[in-house]
Design an enzyme around this catalytic site. Structure first.
Site, short mmCIF file in Angstrom:
data_model
loop_
_atom_site.label_atom_id
_atom_site.label_comp_id
_atom_site.label_asym_id
_atom_site.label_seq_id
_atom_site.Cartn_x
_atom_site.Cartn_y
_atom_site.Cartn_z
N LEU A 56 -13.98 23.65 10.21
CA LEU A 56 -12.56 23.39 10.03
C LEU A 56 -12.27 21.92 9.76
CD1 LEU A 56 -10.75 25.59 12.70
CD2 LEU A 56 -11.04 26.01 10.28
N SER A 111 -21.00 21.50 17.76
CA SER A 111 -19.85 21.92 16.95
C SER A 111 -18.93 20.74 16.64
CB SER A 111 -19.06 23.03 17.65
OG SER A 111 -18.15 23.66 16.75
N PRO A 112 -19.47 19.64 16.14
CA PRO A 112 -18.63 18.46 15.87
C PRO A 112 -17.59 18.68 14.79
CG PRO A 112 -20.79 18.16 14.91
CD PRO A 112 -20.87 19.39 15.76
N LEU A 113 -17.81 19.70 13.93
CA LEU A 113 -16.86 19.99 12.85
C LEU A 113 -16.05 21.25 13.14
CD1 LEU A 113 -19.13 19.21 9.76
CD2 LEU A 113 -17.64 17.66 11.05
N TYR A 125 -32.38 30.83 19.66
CA TYR A 125 -31.96 30.71 18.26
C TYR A 125 -32.83 31.59 17.37
CZ TYR A 125 -29.14 26.59 19.47
OH TYR A 125 -28.22 25.74 20.02
N GLY A 172 -13.16 19.53 5.60
CA GLY A 172 -12.47 19.67 4.32
C GLY A 172 -12.31 21.12 3.90
N GLY A 197 -16.83 24.45 13.57
CA GLY A 197 -17.10 25.58 12.69
C GLY A 197 -16.71 25.36 11.25
#
Length: 328
Positions: free
Chosen positions: A217, A211-213, A53, A220, A215
């Site tokens: 999307l 990546s629970p969201l 990272y 909201g 990226g």
């Protein structure tokens, strides 16, 4: 904050894991410090990073930022369950990547130096190695555990059969083996339900979704685009996914509005309700984003809502684990 055991271990970790991938490239060092301090204030004790990272080959930029934060004292290191990873390329020479015993040992030493700590709580293999035998991998990990430099070992991005093979090899050596699997998992990406999660549950590994969201999307995005506040999900792979699933995302955001919850909270709350999930990884770029993430802990989805989410984001095949997902 809610806590749970990491897999079959006695280690207590928060139900939300602080992801640090933005520290350096997207978030300044002072802001990164503020996020980590705020995480501890909220009771988040589980921090995830990786030696790659920062995306400057060999430098471990993010690990260095975390190490300098630890060095401020105040019990910071003692309060944190620290997870980092090994596998990625850290130099131009052949043995500066992968899971050879040589690279595992050297990469661990380098991570410890950058993180300014004596011990990594959870040392995760960032990817499977198709060329290194498990006997070699476990020998290296056993050495690090015996030296007190690593406490637990986890995997990331493994297939279900990789988990089973790894655990069988560890059992032959009377070694604890893997205690967790970090995998991509969200409403839009559910393939791990077929075999990875069943394998992890069988071997009593904790699941740590990244990546629970998806990226941004599932956070909201359409509402934010209309408001002119969207900062993620409008280009690259996310833009392609949005073009394909726009109608679904619209329906999802309407459902969340009807529920009275932010879409990001619903997406995280759904993961927290899934079998085997220990802690989704949240990757805030600001302390304010971190504060908002805590709303997921107050989301409780009833059966009707879960069924509606399955309609919007269908599981693969018949749903659930294989082979029933694709056969009788």
């Amino acid at each position: 904050m809610e806590y749970t055991n990491l897999g079959r271990t006695g280690l207590s970790v928060s139900r939300l894991c602080l992801g640090t991938m933005n520290f350096g490239p997207q978030t300044s060092e002072p802001d990164s410090y503020a996020i980590m301090d705020r995480a501890l204030e909220h009771g988040i004790n589980f921090f995830d990073t990786a030696n790659v990272y920062g995306w400057k080959t060999g430098e471990g930029v993010t690990e260095q930022i975390i190490g300098r934060w630890f060095a401020q004292g105040g019990g910071r290191r003692e309060k944190v369950v620290l997870a980092t990873k090994v596998y990625g390329r850290m130099g131009d020479w052949p043995n500066e990547q992968g899971l050879s015993a040589r690279h595992i040992i050297r990469a661990c030493e380098d991570s410890l130096r950058r993180l300014q700590t004596d011990t990594i709580d959870l040392y995760q293999m960032h990817h499977i190695s198709r060329t290194t035998p498990w006997e070699e991998i476990w020998q290296a990990m056993e050495t690090l555990v015996a030296q007190g430099k690593v406490l637990y070992v986890g995997s990331s991005n493994f297939a279900g059969w990789h988990i089973s093979v790894a655990q069988a090899a560890a059992a032959r050596r009377n070694f604890l083996g893997l205690v967790s699997e970090q995998c991509i998992y969200n409403l839009l990406t559910r393939h791990v339900e077929l075999e990875v999660i069943p394998a992890a549950q069988h071997h009593r590994l904790g699941i740590i979704p990244w990546s629970p969201l998806h990226g941004g999307l599932l956070a909201g995005l359409l509402r934010k685009m209309a408001e002119g506040t969207a900062k993620r999900g409008t280009d690259g792979r996310s833009a392609d996914t949005l073009a394909t699933h726009r109608a679904t995302i619209e329906a999802y955001e309407k459902l969340c509005a009807d529920l009275g919850h932010d879409p990001a909270d619903v997406a995280l709350g759904w993961l927290l309700s899934r079998p085997g999930v220990t802690a989704p990884i949240i990757g805030p770029r600001t302390a304010e984003q971190l504060d908002r993430s805590l709303g997921a802990l107050d989301v409780h989805l009833d059966e009707a809502t879960l069924a509606r989410l399955d309609e919007l984001f269908p599981p693969i095949g018949n749903g659930g684990p294989g082979p029933e997902a694709w056969a009788w």
